[in-house]
Motif scaffolding. Structure first.
Motif, PDB file in Angstrom:
ATOM      1  N   PRO A   2       0.835  -1.104  -0.017  1.00  0.00           N
ATOM      2  CA  PRO A   2       0.134   0.082  -0.117  1.00  0.00           C
ATOM      3  C   PRO A   2       0.930   1.250   0.099  1.00  0.00           C
ATOM      4  O   PRO A   2       1.976   1.559   0.530  1.00  0.00           O
ATOM      5  N   GLY A   3       0.276   2.370  -0.471  1.00  0.00           N
ATOM      6  CA  GLY A   3       1.011   3.559  -0.709  1.00  0.00           C
ATOM      7  C   GLY A   3       1.195   4.151   0.677  1.00  0.00           C
ATOM      8  O   GLY A   3       0.392   3.854   1.795  1.00  0.00           O
ATOM      9  N   GLY A  14       2.411  28.770   5.689  1.00  0.00           N
ATOM     10  CA  GLY A  14       1.127  28.334   5.216  1.00  0.00           C
ATOM     11  C   GLY A  14       0.901  26.731   5.421  1.00  0.00           C
ATOM     12  O   GLY A  14       0.832  26.474   6.500  1.00  0.00           O
ATOM     13  N   TRP A  15       0.578  26.136   4.531  1.00  0.00           N
ATOM     14  CA  TRP A  15       0.299  24.545   4.593  1.00  0.00           C
ATOM     15  C   TRP A  15       1.077  23.626   3.626  1.00  0.00           C
ATOM     16  O   TRP A  15       1.251  24.206   2.469  1.00  0.00           O
ATOM     17  N   ALA A  16       1.254  22.413   3.894  1.00  0.00           N
ATOM     18  CA  ALA A  16       1.788  21.639   3.045  1.00  0.00           C
ATOM     19  C   ALA A  16       1.125  20.208   2.921  1.00  0.00           C
ATOM     20  O   ALA A  16       0.357  19.991   3.905  1.00  0.00           O
ATOM     21  N   VAL A  17       1.420  19.847   1.844  1.00  0.00           N
ATOM     22  CA  VAL A  17       0.943  18.142   1.458  1.00  0.00           C
ATOM     23  C   VAL A  17       2.333  17.376   1.578  1.00  0.00           C
ATOM     24  O   VAL A  17       2.900  17.644   0.873  1.00  0.00           O
ATOM     25  N   GLU A  18       2.081  16.202   2.367  1.00  0.00           N
ATOM     26  CA  GLU A  18       3.309  15.563   2.260  1.00  0.00           C
ATOM     27  C   GLU A  18       2.683  13.979   2.537  1.00  0.00           C
ATOM     28  O   GLU A  18       2.091  13.639   3.219  1.00  0.00           O
ATOM     29  N   ALA A  19       3.645  13.069   2.353  1.00  0.00           N
ATOM     30  CA  ALA A  19       3.415  11.656   2.435  1.00  0.00           C
ATOM     31  C   ALA A  19       4.103  11.167   3.408  1.00  0.00           C
ATOM     32  O   ALA A  19       5.087  11.667   4.117  1.00  0.00           O
ATOM     33  N   GLU A  20       3.394  10.274   4.214  1.00  0.00           N
ATOM     34  CA  GLU A  20       4.273   9.817   5.610  1.00  0.00           C
ATOM     35  C   GLU A  20       5.630   9.371   5.414  1.00  0.00           C
ATOM     36  O   GLU A  20       5.978   8.699   4.252  1.00  0.00           O
ATOM     37  N   ALA A  42      -4.320  11.619  -2.508  1.00  0.00           N
ATOM     38  CA  ALA A  42      -4.763  10.458  -1.783  1.00  0.00           C
ATOM     39  C   ALA A  42      -6.108   9.464  -2.339  1.00  0.00           C
ATOM     40  O   ALA A  42      -5.584   8.478  -2.762  1.00  0.00           O
ATOM     41  N   LYS A  43      -6.891  10.089  -3.420  1.00  0.00           N
ATOM     42  CA  LYS A  43      -7.722   9.553  -4.229  1.00  0.00           C
ATOM     43  C   LYS A  43      -6.830   8.738  -5.219  1.00  0.00           C
ATOM     44  O   LYS A  43      -6.950   7.355  -5.459  1.00  0.00           O
ATOM     45  N   ARG A  44      -5.675   9.338  -5.839  1.00  0.00           N
ATOM     46  CA  ARG A  44      -5.144   8.712  -6.936  1.00  0.00           C
ATOM     47  C   ARG A  44      -4.100   7.572  -6.418  1.00  0.00           C
ATOM     48  O   ARG A  44      -4.157   6.624  -6.973  1.00  0.00           O
ATOM     49  N   GLU A  45      -3.614   7.708  -5.224  1.00  0.00           N
ATOM     50  CA  GLU A  45      -2.820   6.780  -4.682  1.00  0.00           C
ATOM     51  C   GLU A  45      -3.466   5.669  -3.852  1.00  0.00           C
ATOM     52  O   GLU A  45      -3.075   4.778  -3.192  1.00  0.00           O
ATOM     53  N   GLN A  46      -4.988   5.886  -3.555  1.00  0.00           N
ATOM     54  CA  GLN A  46      -5.895   5.187  -3.056  1.00  0.00           C
ATOM     55  C   GLN A  46      -5.296   4.892  -1.448  1.00  0.00           C
ATOM     56  O   GLN A  46      -5.019   3.726  -0.856  1.00  0.00           O
ATOM     57  N   VAL A  47      -5.129   6.219  -0.659  1.00  0.00           N
ATOM     58  CA  VAL A  47      -4.693   6.037   0.746  1.00  0.00           C
ATOM     59  C   VAL A  47      -5.476   6.852   1.381  1.00  0.00           C
ATOM     60  O   VAL A  47      -6.477   7.471   0.948  1.00  0.00           O
ATOM     61  N   GLU A  48      -5.209   7.019   2.642  1.00  0.00           N
ATOM     62  CA  GLU A  48      -5.767   7.945   3.569  1.00  0.00           C
ATOM     63  C   GLU A  48      -5.247   9.388   3.945  1.00  0.00           C
ATOM     64  O   GLU A  48      -4.178   9.450   3.520  1.00  0.00           O
ATOM     65  N   PHE A  64      -9.545   6.938   1.007  1.00  0.00           N
ATOM     66  CA  PHE A  64      -9.858   6.518  -0.314  1.00  0.00           C
ATOM     67  C   PHE A  64      -9.289   5.474  -0.995  1.00  0.00           C
ATOM     68  O   PHE A  64      -9.033   5.228  -2.017  1.00  0.00           O
ATOM     69  N   GLY A  65      -8.799   4.429   0.152  1.00  0.00           N
ATOM     70  CA  GLY A  65      -8.229   3.473  -0.575  1.00  0.00           C
ATOM     71  C   GLY A  65      -9.088   2.136   0.175  1.00  0.00           C
ATOM     72  O   GLY A  65     -10.175   2.198   0.724  1.00  0.00           O
ATOM     73  N   HIS A  66      -8.443   0.827   0.156  1.00  0.00           N
ATOM     74  CA  HIS A  66      -8.844  -0.031   0.880  1.00  0.00           C
ATOM     75  C   HIS A  66      -8.872   0.007   2.146  1.00  0.00           C
ATOM     76  O   HIS A  66      -8.153   0.323   3.152  1.00  0.00           O
ATOM     77  N   ASP A  67     -10.465  -0.164   2.680  1.00  0.00           N
ATOM     78  CA  ASP A  67     -10.611   0.060   4.312  1.00  0.00           C
ATOM     79  C   ASP A  67     -10.521  -1.429   4.750  1.00  0.00           C
ATOM     80  O   ASP A  67     -11.391  -2.241   4.542  1.00  0.00           O
TER      81      ASP A  67
END
Length: 73
Positions: A2-3, A14-20, A42-48, A64-67
């Protein structure tokens, strides 16, 4: 495999978007812009998507991914 989940976090400018786990940040002037971009990623990578408040605490999360939970309905 998983991503990595995506986080919207406050920064000094300001604000940032980052991956874990790192891997760079995309900077945004407003939280709204960061949430929009983070949601698309998150939708594209199917993650939270985890949205942090100014205090750094998680205030919202969207999956947005497998729950893994087995909930009917």
């Amino acid at each position: 495999m998983p991503g990595k989940n995506i986080h919207v976090v406050p920064t000094t400018n300001g604000w940032a978007v980052e991956a874990e786990g790192g891997g760079g940040q995309q900077q945004y002037a407003s939280q709204e812009d960061a949430i929009t971009a983070g949601t698309e990623r998150a939708k594209r990578e199917q993650v939270e998507l985890l949205i942090h408040g100014r205090d750094g605490q998680i205030r919202e999360r969207n999956s947005f991914g497998h729950d893994p939970r087995n909930i009917k309905g």
